[in-house]
Motif scaffolding. Sequence first.
Motif: not given
Length: 250
Positions: A136-155
């Motif tokens: 689906h297109l949504i996971p592709i569109l949200t990939l940058p947001i997921f990366f930022l969540f991991i990098y800037l918050f979870a990590f």
Amino acid sequence: MKHFKKISFLALALGWIGQIITHIIWSNLRYENASGGDTGVIIFWSSFFLLISYGLFILIPSKRIAKLSENIGILSFTLLSGIYTLIGFTILIGWGFLMSNNFLGVFIDAFICGLIFGLTFHLIWNKKRNELKQIHLIPILTLPIFFLFIYLFAFPKLFPSLAYNVVPQYVRHEILKSTIPKFKVGDDLSELQKVLPGEFEFEDCYGNRGAMLEDFQYVIEVNCCKIVRIEYGPRGETGYAMGGKRKPCS
């Protein structure tokens, strides 16, 4: 040309993530932390200009890009993509860095982004194009947001000492604010250095360091590899006094 937008955006998103990682590495090699390389600024502005580049240099000539990827090998297409991205970056904003002869590491970022885009696009377009319809297109569109969540918050939350030198300045300050209150007078300097690597380096285990952040201030004095004074709290109009006489170690 079916699925071109989906494939090209996925390739671009992976290229952008690769570009950010490249900039983090470059910043640490040059400044010893990601904050010195203005990584937070790069994340914001690279996102903005990459979307402009996507419209001008990928969507408009989409037929030529797709045709070229079908007619040449993956290595040639990847290299051409890197060069093409450098040209596009220079046209949009890179000329400013060339004129100032400063912060030229951003050209490495752009080149890596182009290489990853070219490699990803060629692989998917020529080998996995039909399989992409199941995604689906949504996971592709949200990939940058997921990366930022991991990098800037979870990590930073899970591994603050590992994240300290690879995150932007404001995240680095949050780690500092949450870590300093965990220490007290008498604690070993080595423990402080372990959780905030590179921040408290004193010659002969003696010295002091303080700072006034946006909403936090602190001062730490060290003698004989021990914390002999530590003060912290909300930022006031004046900072904490610095100083203190060196005492002989027992």
